[in-house]
Design a protein around this motif. Structure first.
Motif, PDB file in Angstrom:
ATOM      1  N   ALA A 129       0.803  -1.223   0.000  1.00 29.32           N
ATOM      2  CA  ALA A 129       0.000   0.000   0.000  1.00 29.32           C
ATOM      3  C   ALA A 129       0.837   1.273   0.000  1.00 29.32           C
ATOM      4  N   VAL A 130       2.156   1.153   0.178  1.00 27.65           N
ATOM      5  CA  VAL A 130       3.030   2.327   0.181  1.00 27.65           C
ATOM      6  C   VAL A 130       3.470   2.622  -1.249  1.00 27.65           C
ATOM      7  N   ASN A 131       3.097   3.805  -1.736  1.00 27.35           N
ATOM      8  CA  ASN A 131       3.469   4.153  -3.110  1.00 27.35           C
ATOM      9  C   ASN A 131       4.848   4.797  -3.165  1.00 27.35           C
ATOM     10  N   ALA A 132       5.315   5.047  -4.378  1.00 25.94           N
ATOM     11  CA  ALA A 132       6.681   5.548  -4.565  1.00 25.94           C
ATOM     12  C   ALA A 132       6.883   6.918  -3.926  1.00 25.94           C
ATOM     13  N   MET A 133       5.858   7.791  -4.000  1.00 29.25           N
ATOM     14  CA  MET A 133       5.985   9.129  -3.425  1.00 29.25           C
ATOM     15  C   MET A 133       6.104   9.054  -1.897  1.00 29.25           C
ATOM     16  N   GLU A 134       5.289   8.210  -1.282  1.00 25.87           N
ATOM     17  CA  GLU A 134       5.371   8.036   0.168  1.00 25.87           C
ATOM     18  C   GLU A 134       6.726   7.477   0.573  1.00 25.87           C
ATOM     19  N   LEU A 135       7.196   6.498  -0.173  1.00 25.69           N
ATOM     20  CA  LEU A 135       8.472   5.865   0.144  1.00 25.69           C
ATOM     21  C   LEU A 135       9.620   6.861   0.042  1.00 25.69           C
ATOM     22  N   ALA A 136       9.589   7.702  -0.998  1.00 31.84           N
ATOM     23  CA  ALA A 136      10.629   8.720  -1.162  1.00 31.84           C
ATOM     24  C   ALA A 136      10.602   9.714   0.001  1.00 31.84           C
ATOM     25  N   HIS A 137       9.398  10.088   0.434  1.00 27.78           N
ATOM     26  CA  HIS A 137       9.259  11.020   1.553  1.00 27.78           C
ATOM     27  C   HIS A 137       9.835  10.411   2.832  1.00 27.78           C
ATOM     28  N   ILE A 138       9.553   9.141   3.074  1.00 29.14           N
ATOM     29  CA  ILE A 138      10.065   8.457   4.262  1.00 29.14           C
ATOM     30  C   ILE A 138      11.584   8.387   4.227  1.00 29.14           C
ATOM     31  N   GLU A 139      12.130   7.971   3.082  1.00 29.07           N
ATOM     32  CA  GLU A 139      13.578   7.789   2.978  1.00 29.07           C
ATOM     33  C   GLU A 139      14.332   9.102   3.057  1.00 29.07           C
ATOM     34  N   ASN A 140      13.726  10.191   2.540  1.00 29.55           N
ATOM     35  CA  ASN A 140      14.381  11.494   2.604  1.00 29.55           C
ATOM     36  C   ASN A 140      14.479  12.011   4.038  1.00 29.55           C
ATOM     37  N   GLY A 141      13.592  11.536   4.905  1.00 31.83           N
ATOM     38  CA  GLY A 141      13.607  11.976   6.292  1.00 31.83           C
ATOM     39  C   GLY A 141      14.504  11.161   7.192  1.00 31.83           C
ATOM     40  N   LEU A 142      15.119  10.100   6.657  1.00 30.17           N
ATOM     41  CA  LEU A 142      15.967   9.230   7.466  1.00 30.17           C
ATOM     42  C   LEU A 142      17.434   9.629   7.334  1.00 30.17           C
ATOM     43  N   PRO A 143      18.209   9.471   8.401  1.00 29.17           N
ATOM     44  CA  PRO A 143      19.649   9.748   8.302  1.00 29.17           C
ATOM     45  C   PRO A 143      20.318   8.676   7.455  1.00 29.17           C
ATOM     46  N   PRO A 144      21.448   8.996   6.821  1.00 24.94           N
ATOM     47  CA  PRO A 144      22.163   7.980   6.048  1.00 24.94           C
ATOM     48  C   PRO A 144      22.663   6.857   6.948  1.00 24.94           C
ATOM     49  N   ILE A 145      22.595   5.634   6.464  1.00 27.85           N
ATOM     50  CA  ILE A 145      22.990   4.465   7.238  1.00 27.85           C
ATOM     51  C   ILE A 145      24.232   3.836   6.621  1.00 27.85           C
ATOM     52  N   ASP A 146      25.242   3.670   7.448  1.00 25.61           N
ATOM     53  CA  ASP A 146      26.446   2.970   7.016  1.00 25.61           C
ATOM     54  C   ASP A 146      26.365   1.544   7.560  1.00 25.61           C
ATOM     55  N   HIS A 147      26.024   0.610   6.681  1.00 26.49           N
ATOM     56  CA  HIS A 147      25.832  -0.767   7.128  1.00 26.49           C
ATOM     57  C   HIS A 147      27.151  -1.438   7.525  1.00 26.49           C
ATOM     58  N   GLU A 148      28.272  -0.845   7.145  1.00 29.06           N
ATOM     59  CA  GLU A 148      29.569  -1.425   7.503  1.00 29.06           C
ATOM     60  C   GLU A 148      30.004  -1.014   8.904  1.00 29.06           C
ATOM     61  N   GLN A 149      29.393   0.060   9.409  1.00 29.93           N
ATOM     62  CA  GLN A 149      29.816   0.597  10.691  1.00 29.93           C
ATOM     63  C   GLN A 149      28.816   0.191  11.767  1.00 29.93           C
ATOM     64  N   LYS A 150      29.274  -0.512  12.768  1.00 26.33           N
ATOM     65  CA  LYS A 150      28.419  -0.928  13.865  1.00 26.33           C
ATOM     66  C   LYS A 150      28.832  -0.188  15.134  1.00 26.33           C
ATOM     67  N   THR A 151      27.833   0.141  15.945  1.00 24.33           N
ATOM     68  CA  THR A 151      28.085   0.897  17.157  1.00 24.33           C
ATOM     69  C   THR A 151      27.877   0.025  18.378  1.00 24.33           C
ATOM     70  N   ALA A 152      28.883  -0.021  19.246  1.00 25.55           N
ATOM     71  CA  ALA A 152      28.756  -0.787  20.479  1.00 25.55           C
ATOM     72  C   ALA A 152      27.753  -0.112  21.407  1.00 25.55           C
ATOM     73  N   ILE A 153      27.071  -0.914  22.213  1.00 29.79           N
ATOM     74  CA  ILE A 153      26.132  -0.352  23.179  1.00 29.79           C
ATOM     75  C   ILE A 153      26.924   0.365  24.272  1.00 29.79           C
ATOM     76  N   PRO A 154      26.711   1.652  24.439  1.00 34.18           N
ATOM     77  CA  PRO A 154      27.499   2.417  25.422  1.00 34.18           C
ATOM     78  C   PRO A 154      26.928   2.273  26.829  1.00 34.18           C
ATOM     79  N   TRP A 155      27.124   1.103  27.426  1.00 31.64           N
ATOM     80  CA  TRP A 155      26.519   0.826  28.715  1.00 31.64           C
ATOM     81  C   TRP A 155      26.959   1.829  29.781  1.00 31.64           C
ATOM     82  N   ARG A 156      28.232   2.193  29.781  1.00 25.14           N
ATOM     83  CA  ARG A 156      28.709   3.120  30.801  1.00 25.14           C
ATOM     84  C   ARG A 156      27.997   4.461  30.667  1.00 25.14           C
TER      85      ARG A 156
END
Length: 272
Positions: free
Chosen positions: A36-63
């Motif tokens: 049900a998600v059309n191309a215009m909606e999908l573009a709007h959603i993706e434009n609002g998201l920060p860029p994701i670097d799938h190669e970079q993982k962040t450790a949980i900063p428990w401290r």
């Protein structure tokens, strides 16, 4: 009353199965997977998201998480939230029968009031959260709204438990349940504000506070009611939401939890 308690559980089971079927048919993990998600909606959603670097993982900063006053402020305030809402979830029906002398049918009808008020409060709180945040900033939209919500809750609990008229008492106490739910959106939006990719961890830790509060009130509320009366039981809830108000005062959604990427080998986490 008509078919016994077992039948009521069967009805709840059928509702759960129906909800599961709807979820399976409609819900998807990502917008890209939903027909049900059309191309215009999908573009709007993706434009609002920060860029994701799938190669970079962040450790949980428990401290950083465990040293953050934001996190502990949320934990303590959600403890207060859980304590109060579980008075309604676990004991309000008994209160109506025991303290107000209502029969099964009347208790069921009056017992709906807090949950209708909670539904309205949850939705109104979300709208207010957005509106106040856009005008006055995140602190007042999140923490300010939650503090006002908690103060109103305490007042409604104290007044409602002392009113002699049954209908007015139920209405006032129900407004207490609705008032505390004005803060619901603040809890979950602040975790996203401060934790970023670790929102799941921080919100999970916060939610533990709510469950501890609920577990405590399940046994403490009837003990207080038995020894000191229901007015004191609701008064204890009012006192705890004041503590929650103070906890919200130290929560600043602009103060972020930051962590170094695991890919760099750094393990230092900093809580600003």
């Amino acid at each position: 009353a008509a078919a016994g308690w077992r039948a009521s559980f069967y009805v709840c089971a059928m509702i759960g199965v129906a909800a599961a079927l709807v979820w399976y048919a409609v819900a998807r993990d990502r917008p890209q997977q939903h027909r049900a998600v059309n191309a215009m909606e999908l573009a709007h959603i993706e434009n609002g998201l920060p860029p994701i670097d799938h190669e970079q993982k962040t450790a949980i900063p428990w401290r950083a998480i465990l040293r953050s006053r934001n996190v502990w402020g949320l934990f303590l305030s959600y403890f207060a939230f859980g304590y109060v809402i579980w008075i309604f979830f676990s004991w309000f029906f008994i209160y109506l029968a025991e303290a107000r002398g209502l029969d099964l049918k009347s208790s069921a009808i009056f017992g709906m009031a807090p949950f209708l008020a909670m539904t309205a409060g949850c939705l109104i709180g979300g709208v207010l959260n957005d509106a106040i945040s856009s005008r006055l900033g995140l602190y007042w939209g999140r923490s300010g709204l939650a503090m006002a919500s908690f103060i109103l809750t305490g007042l409604f609990l104290i007044v409602g438990s002392r009113v002699d008229n049954v209908a007015l008492a139920v209405l006032t106490l129900a407004l207490g349940g609705g008032a505390i739910y004005l803060s619901q959106s603040s809890f979950w939006s602040v975790t996203a504000d401060i934790a970023g990719p670790h929102t799941g961890v921080v919100s999970g830790l916060m939610n533990i506070g709510c469950q501890i509060g609920g577990a405590l009130t399940a046994s403490l509320t009837p003990w207080i009611a038995a020894h000191y009366g229901w007015t004191a039981a609701f008064g204890a809830g009012a006192g705890i939401v004041i503590v929650g108000t103070i906890a919200w005062a130290v929560v600043d959604p602009r103060r972020l939890i930051e962590s170094a990427p695991a890919a760099t080998g750094a393990s230092v986490a900093i809580a600003r």
